[in-house]
Motif scaffolding. Structure first.
Motif, PDB file in Angstrom:
ATOM      1  N   TYR A   1      14.834 -25.195  20.824  1.00 11.64           N
ATOM      2  CA  TYR A   1      14.326 -26.571  20.807  1.00 11.64           C
ATOM      3  C   TYR A   1      13.656 -27.095  19.709  1.00 11.64           C
ATOM      4  O   TYR A   1      13.220 -26.175  18.864  1.00 11.64           O
TER       5      TYR A   1
ATOM      6  N   VAL B   1       9.216 -36.345  20.030  1.00  5.81           N
ATOM      7  CA  VAL B   1      10.443 -36.057  20.772  1.00  5.81           C
ATOM      8  C   VAL B   1      10.740 -34.552  20.559  1.00  5.81           C
ATOM      9  O   VAL B   1      10.897 -34.111  19.766  1.00  5.81           O
TER      10      VAL B   1
ATOM     11  N   ARG C   1      13.824 -31.772  21.332  1.00  6.28           N
ATOM     12  CA  ARG C   1      15.058 -31.899  21.785  1.00  6.28           C
ATOM     13  C   ARG C   1      15.481 -30.517  21.945  1.00  6.28           C
ATOM     14  O   ARG C   1      15.304 -29.588  21.492  1.00  6.28           O
TER      15      ARG C   1
ATOM     16  N   GLU D   1      17.103 -34.884  25.193  1.00  9.79           N
ATOM     17  CA  GLU D   1      15.913 -35.188  24.555  1.00  9.79           C
ATOM     18  C   GLU D   1      14.666 -35.625  25.482  1.00  9.79           C
ATOM     19  O   GLU D   1      15.406 -36.318  26.500  1.00  9.79           O
TER      20      GLU D   1
ATOM     21  N   LYS E   1      10.687 -37.573  25.296  1.00  6.60           N
ATOM     22  CA  LYS E   1       9.543 -38.136  24.794  1.00  6.60           C
ATOM     23  C   LYS E   1       8.254 -37.448  25.185  1.00  6.60           C
ATOM     24  O   LYS E   1       8.168 -37.553  26.584  1.00  6.60           O
TER      25      LYS E   1
END
Length: 256
Positions: free
Chosen positions: A206, A239, A241, A250, A252
């Motif tokens: 990540y 964000v 990922r 993804e 937020k």
């Protein structure tokens, strides 16, 4: 002008002569009996090969040439036990729904649903009883509640009452290994939990980016339930990922 009358025996001779002439004209286009296995047809002045159907001799009046039509009506005289008109596989909420339909069935005992992860080695998932004999449309379905992540392959094995079996073509479906992954709480203060609802054990990475696209954190998730320490980050919107070898997802998040 005096009209000449024919005697009765002369009328019979004239009619007979006309009949013979008509028969002789049709004889040049004689039609042979039905042939089930194929072979060679021979006509006046030539020959032709044919498969299934009725042979037509179309030799021209000159007596030289070749058979111009070898088959009048070609068709398959084998009786198929099952006519499968459709077979589909679709992913719905991380499950795979299989549907198939037959137009007719003859001595059909059951269907076997088989699944594979590599399109080579298949395992039996379930058996679905068939109607046996039918000349109308019949629909079937089955849902794989324990579908594999990634790409998997399904096929049908149709078995007759005498245990003769045939296979359908394969259908491939793909289920994301990141499907069902959630992050919480959001907003978060110091700790963010990443949880995979499918409990995947494969490693994934990540990265966290700010809204300017600058990466501010890069880590690896080693299991299906991971706590991410957000304390080094300033309060802001980011964000996150998540990615593995073939997929990216993804989210937020807000850090307070």
């Amino acid at each position: 002008m005096t009209k000449k009358l024919l005697r009765p025996h002369q009328k019979v001779i004239k009619i007979l002569a006309f009949s013979l002439a008509l028969f002789g004209a049709q004889a040049g286009h004689a039609q042979q009996a039905f042939v089930a296995t194929g072979g060679d047809a021979t006509g006046a002045g030539g020959s032709a090969s044919f498969s299934i159907g009725q042979v037509i001799d179309t030799a021209p009046e000159s007596g030289s040439g070749s058979v111009s039509q070898g088959v009048q009506q070609a068709f398959d005289d084998a009786v198929l036990p099952v006519t499968l008109v459709s077979f589909t596989a679709a992913v719905v909420n991380d499950r795979v729904q299989l549907r198939w339909e037959t137009a007719s069935e003859l001595n059909n005992d059951f269907f076997t649903v088989e699944r594979s992860a590599d399109a080579v080695h298949f395992e039996e998932m379930t058996r679905v009883a068939a109607v046996g004999n039918s000349n109308i449309s019949t629909k079937y379905n089955w849902t794989d509640d324990g579908a594999l992540t990634g790409t998997s392959y399904y096929r049908l094995k149709q078995t007759d009452f005498d245990l003769t079996s045939t296979y359908s073509t394969m259908r491939a479906v793909t289920i994301s290994s990141l499907a069902g992954t959630i992050v919480y709480p959001n907003p978060a203060v110091d700790l963010l939990t990443v949880r995979d609802a499918k409990n995947q054990k494969s490693d994934r990475s990540y990265q966290i980016f700010d809204l300017n696209g600058r990466m501010v954190m890069d880590k690896t998730v080693l299991n299906s339930h991971k706590m991410i320490d957000l304390s080094p980050l300033l309060p802001a919107t980011y964000v996150i990922r998540l990615s593995n070898k073939s997929e990216v997802k993804e989210f937020k998040i807000v850090k307070n």
